[in-house]
Design an enzyme around this catalytic site. Structure first.
Site, short mmCIF file in Angstrom:
data_model
loop_
_atom_site.label_atom_id
_atom_site.label_comp_id
_atom_site.label_asym_id
_atom_site.label_seq_id
_atom_site.Cartn_x
_atom_site.Cartn_y
_atom_site.Cartn_z
N ASP A 118 -38.52 -1.37 36.06
CA ASP A 118 -39.73 -0.88 36.71
C ASP A 118 -40.12 -2.00 37.68
OD1 ASP A 118 -41.93 0.88 36.99
OD2 ASP A 118 -43.15 -0.53 35.86
N ASP A 177 -45.02 4.11 30.83
CA ASP A 177 -43.57 4.17 30.67
C ASP A 177 -43.16 4.51 29.24
OD1 ASP A 177 -43.31 3.31 33.31
OD2 ASP A 177 -43.45 1.21 32.73
N LYS A 208 -39.81 9.61 34.80
CA LYS A 208 -38.99 8.46 34.40
C LYS A 208 -38.06 8.81 33.24
CE LYS A 208 -42.18 4.94 36.07
NZ LYS A 208 -43.05 3.82 35.76
#
Length: 684
Positions: free
Chosen positions: A379, A578, A555
């Site tokens: 990331d 995340d 993601k």
């Protein structure tokens, strides 16, 4: 662009259970369970040491009174009653020196889980009972000197082993000792020294030069440099001033600071680390379970081989004494001692070492699996980049509107956010001393930005993706460089201007990516930013590829795509938006969580957001696994070679191991495993 910063953090999937961590501290300020365990361990080491010296003192007269030793040195010191003295001395050795093993035998039988203690207890009992029978009339030669040397070497082996275990857990004890016992609490009229564990939220404490910070908190007054290396692995002292966070256990430099306590000692970052390390040391991974299974099989093989050896020699015409000696030697040499230690010693060492270097292991299997990683997804913000956005440009797209007005209105919406972009805008507003207006009807647009009513106007601060989706044309005057991240400001649905921010690439990033390449690990950049920014960062660092304009909920899909191609994927993220991607990745690594080390779904947490730590983690994971395998190969290989020798396979060639020699070999094997584990290091 990652702009989901106004959404509330999802509930943690797992919280550290602090209720189990008692408030009181030992003299080092440790949690009492740790102190208690450490105290017990020290007492056991002292006990083995005492028993060893008593047995050592008795072994000399036992050997001198033994017929076989006398024959060997060519003397005859037999006298009336000498066999009874030998029996009395050997009985002390058996019951006093052999007590830990006899007790262990009983415990393992009760638990229906025969293991190492069962084997040793069984071997010394057989030797003792047979020798006693010889003293009282059975034809043959006693085993007393072999029994005595066997118990002596076993006690020495256990003593060394326990000292090795204590050494492997020493790093954890050092972490425990970091917490100071007392704190200087600032009262309205005076300063008062209190116990650290009595501190509560909002208490104010003074940290003098050279002292340890007594609690997590925020600097209220003063400036100093703090050494946090024992907590984060970051060797450089960190400058702290008003408003900065400090961690309990950090060592203060030469300035005095007043700190507002954030929470009680039991909830401090350090307490959580200690709990985490302790749990990880106790948890078992697949390698540990494999070693346990092998040790159980070895116990079974030892018993079967021992009894088989006895029957073979006795039935082929050898004396009862010879057959018994072979059985005892086989059982002793087959003890899965080294095998039982092979993995736990490495686990204890690796987990504590990791914590000292800012790598916190929550899941042992994830850590051991780090050696299999073929692709790492990074990331961007705060990992490969500094994560500190600075406003590089403010452009007004309406003639009557000043740049400062655009900043002022944007800051109203950003004041509730902790996102790096928001921090950058607020920092600029602070520098310009602009007043921040209040907001009404605040709303976060997931992954796209935020909206609110400010001074009667509808204001939006959004990403370029929002403009595209809503068919709002981007003006010709819009121009930013490849590394800048842009947010657009809309007033009453009309495009008013944009703010460009830039985030510096970390100096360590390029070196980290290069090391990954050398280890044949692909690096992929994942970001919510536009293609231009992603491409620029990816190419600058020499990464394999990039995925741009990825929204938080996408993601997860990107990780699945990579796994579908047969990649073993590690995901590094901030552990908040995340979380789903971290959970689905083969190895989830939460970075930059600071004191929030209970990051939801990650198996591993990196205290610093340094990409070099990700590389260190993988290399350390590989080194740890190598050590485990080396220990397992050594522990099992030694048995494969030593067992036939103990059974007397080369008896006709004149090669025969005595029980004491078998015990020496077993002890050496254990020491090799312990030394090998202690040589584990984190390369940085």
């Amino acid at each position: 662009m990652k702009h989901q910063h106004h959404v509330e953090k999802p509930a943690k999937k797992e919280k550290m259970d602090h209720s189990k961590m008692a408030h009181s501290k030992t003299k080092h300020g440790s949690n009492p369970t740790m102190g208690h365990e450490g105290h017990n361990h020290a007492m056991m080491i002292a006990d083995f040491k005492k028993r060893f010296y008593v047995v050592l003192a008795l072994t000399f007269p036992i050997m001198l009174l033994s017929e076989m030793i006398q024959q060997f040195i060519g003397v005859e010191w037999q006298f009336t009653g000498s066999s009874y003295i030998l029996f009395a001395l050997s009985s002390i050795v058996f019951f006093y020196g052999g007590w830990p093993f006899l007790k262990g035998l009983v415990d393992e039988v009760k638990a229906k889980n025969p293991g190492m203690m069962f084997l040793i207890g069984f071997a010394i009992t057989v030797a003792y009972v047979y020798s006693v029978a010889v003293v009282f009339g059975l034809q043959g030669m006693d085993f007393f000197w072999e029994l005595s040397t066997l118990i002596l070497i076993m006690l020495l082996g256990h003593w060394i082993e326990m000292k090795s275990i204590a050494g492997a857990s020493k790093e954890l004890e050092l972490l425990v000792q970091l917490m100071p016992v007392d704190a200087h609490m600032v009262m309205p009229d005076m300063m008062h020294d209190v116990k650290t564990d009595t501190l509560k939220e909002n208490d104010i404490i003074l940290v003098k030069p050279g002292e340890k910070v007594a609690a997590d908190g925020v600097v209220l007054e003063g400036e100093s440099y703090l050494n946090e290396s024992m907590l984060t692995g970051e060797s450089k002292p960190v400058q702290k001033g008003k408003g900065d966070n400090v961690i309990a256990g950090a060592i203060n430099g030469n300035g005095s600071i007043k700190v507002t306590v954030s929470h009680a000692a039991k909830d401090s970052y350090l307490s959580q680390v200690i709990k985490l390390v302790d749990d990880a040391q106790k948890s078992k991974s697949k390698t540990q379970l494999l070693a346990d299974k092998a040790a159980r099989w070895l116990t079974l093989i030892a018993l079967v081989s021992g009894i088989g050896t006895f029957l073979y020699w006795y039935l082929t015409g050898q004396s009862l004494a010879f057959a018994m000696e072979r059985m005892v030697t086989v059982i002793v040499i087959c003890c899965p001692h080294a095998l039982g230690l092979a993995v736990p010693l490495v686990v204890a060492k690796s987990t504590a070492l990791s914590a000292k270097n800012g790598l916190l292991i929550k899941n042992r299997t994830a850590f051991e699996n780090s050696r299999k990683i073929t692709t790492i997804v990074f990331d961007k913000t705060g990992t490969l980049t500094v994560g500190k956005f600075e406003v590089s440009k403010v452009v007004s797209l309406q003639k009557e509107l000043l740049e400062n007005e655009i900043l002022r209105l944007a800051s109203a919406l950003e004041q509730k956010s902790e996102h790096p972009i928001a921090t950058g805008i607020l920092q600029k507003v602070k520098e310009l001393s602009l007043p921040i207006p209040a907001t009404e009807n605040f709303n976060a647009i997931t992954g796209k930005g935020v909206e609110a009513t400010v001074e009667g106007k509808k204001i939006l601060v959004v990403s370029p993706g929002y403009l595209k989706e809503n068919n709002i044309p981007i003006p010709d005057s819009f121009e930013v460089n490849d590394t800048e991240t842009v947010v657009f400001v809309l007033i009453n649905n009309a495009l008013a201007g944009f703010i460009a921010l830039s985030d510096e690439i970390r100096p360590e990033s390029a070196e980290a990516i290069k090391t990954l390449k050398q280890n044949n690990i692909k690096s992929i950049l994942l970001t919510g930013d536009n293609d231009k920014v992603a491409k620029s960062v990816s190419e600058t660092l020499g990464m394999d590829s990039f995925m741009a304009q990825v929204l938080p909920h996408q993601k997860l899909e990107k990780i699945k795509e990579l796994q579908g191609k047969g990649e073993f994927v590690a995901m590094t993220g901030d552990g908040v938006n995340d979380a789903p991607a971290l959970a689905i990745a083969d190895v989830g690594i939460a970075v930059g969580s600071g004191s929030d080390i209970a990051a939801e779904t990650a198996g591993i947490i990196l205290v610093n957001s340094n990409p070099k730590d990700v590389v260190n983690l993988i290399l350390f994971g590989k080194a740890t696994y190598r050590k485990m395998m080396q220990n397992l190969v050594w522990a099992t290989g030694y048995n494969v070679i030593a067992l036939p020798l103990a059974a007397g396979v080369l008896y006709n060639q004149g090669v025969l191991l005595s029980p004491a020699a078998g015990a020496v070999l077993m002890t050496v094997s254990t020491i090799v495993v312990a030394i090998n584990a202690s040589m584990l290091k984190v390369k940085s």
